[in-house]
Scaffold this motif. Sequence first.
Motif, mmCIF file in Angstrom:
data_model
loop_
_atom_site.group_PDB
_atom_site.id
_atom_site.type_symbol
_atom_site.label_atom_id
_atom_site.label_comp_id
_atom_site.label_asym_id
_atom_site.label_seq_id
_atom_site.Cartn_x
_atom_site.Cartn_y
_atom_site.Cartn_z
ATOM 1 N N ASP A 181 -5.196 5.741 2.140
ATOM 2 C CA ASP A 181 -4.069 4.931 2.620
ATOM 3 C C ASP A 181 -4.381 4.331 4.001
ATOM 4 O OD1 ASP A 181 -0.849 4.524 2.628
ATOM 5 O OD2 ASP A 181 -1.507 5.243 4.590
ATOM 6 N N GLN A 182 -4.794 5.164 4.934
ATOM 7 C CA GLN A 182 -5.059 4.676 6.288
ATOM 8 C C GLN A 182 -6.262 3.732 6.321
ATOM 9 O OE1 GLN A 182 -3.119 5.080 9.217
ATOM 10 N NE2 GLN A 182 -1.767 5.623 7.530
ATOM 11 N N ARG A 233 2.420 3.597 -2.837
ATOM 12 C CA ARG A 233 1.556 4.710 -3.253
ATOM 13 C C ARG A 233 0.788 4.468 -4.544
ATOM 14 N NH1 ARG A 233 5.523 8.920 -1.004
ATOM 15 N NH2 ARG A 233 4.949 8.849 1.197
ATOM 16 N N VAL A 275 -2.895 3.283 -3.955
ATOM 17 C CA VAL A 275 -3.793 4.368 -3.533
ATOM 18 C C VAL A 275 -4.110 5.267 -4.725
ATOM 19 C CG1 VAL A 275 -3.977 6.426 -2.068
ATOM 20 C CG2 VAL A 275 -3.049 4.307 -1.118
ATOM 21 N N HIS A 306 -5.087 0.336 5.292
ATOM 22 C CA HIS A 306 -4.347 -0.310 6.376
ATOM 23 C C HIS A 306 -5.283 -0.824 7.470
ATOM 24 C CE1 HIS A 306 -0.624 0.836 4.577
ATOM 25 N NE2 HIS A 306 -0.694 2.111 4.893
ATOM 26 N N ILE A 330 0.836 -1.206 0.000
ATOM 27 C CA ILE A 330 0.000 0.000 0.000
ATOM 28 C C ILE A 330 0.869 1.254 0.000
ATOM 29 C CG2 ILE A 330 -1.648 1.352 1.384
ATOM 30 C CD1 ILE A 330 -2.740 -1.465 2.357
ATOM 31 N N ASP A 331 1.960 1.226 0.764
ATOM 32 C CA ASP A 331 2.817 2.407 0.884
ATOM 33 C C ASP A 331 3.695 2.671 -0.337
ATOM 34 O OD1 ASP A 331 1.749 3.048 3.298
ATOM 35 O OD2 ASP A 331 3.590 2.804 4.452
#
Length: 132
Positions: free
Chosen positions: A113-114, A88, A91, A117, A85-86
């Motif tokens: 993003d959050q 990017r 997202v 998670h 996910i990070d």
Amino acid sequence: MFPSLFVLLCVALLLADYPLQTDHQAGHKADHGAAGWRANLTHATTHVIACSFALLVAAVILDERVGVLPGVVAVALIGATHAWIDRRWPVAAWVRIARQQNWAAAGGAAHVDQTAHVLVLAAAALAITALS
């Protein structure tokens, strides 16, 4: 057991994503090349450690019956999905598909993003609960 695991994993997420994440990790975890992957995987490792500690707290202090194998698998998946996910682009893809570019540009991408998670943490807490 699900509520306590979910809350503890969410606390671990917040700790790892904010006070425990370095400026370098935040700024470079989506970069191309070895340096970007190093920043990304170091950050994801922080999540693995924080989530492992959260499950240890659940088992030792709250006396929850957290199975070792479900816990290990869940924490590994949390780390892997967090790294993914990070990067990017997932997202950005969601924002494009959902036609949320203006909202994302105004700070909404961080919420997407959050949310991703937190959904992973909910699934992990549910799986641990079901399998322990």
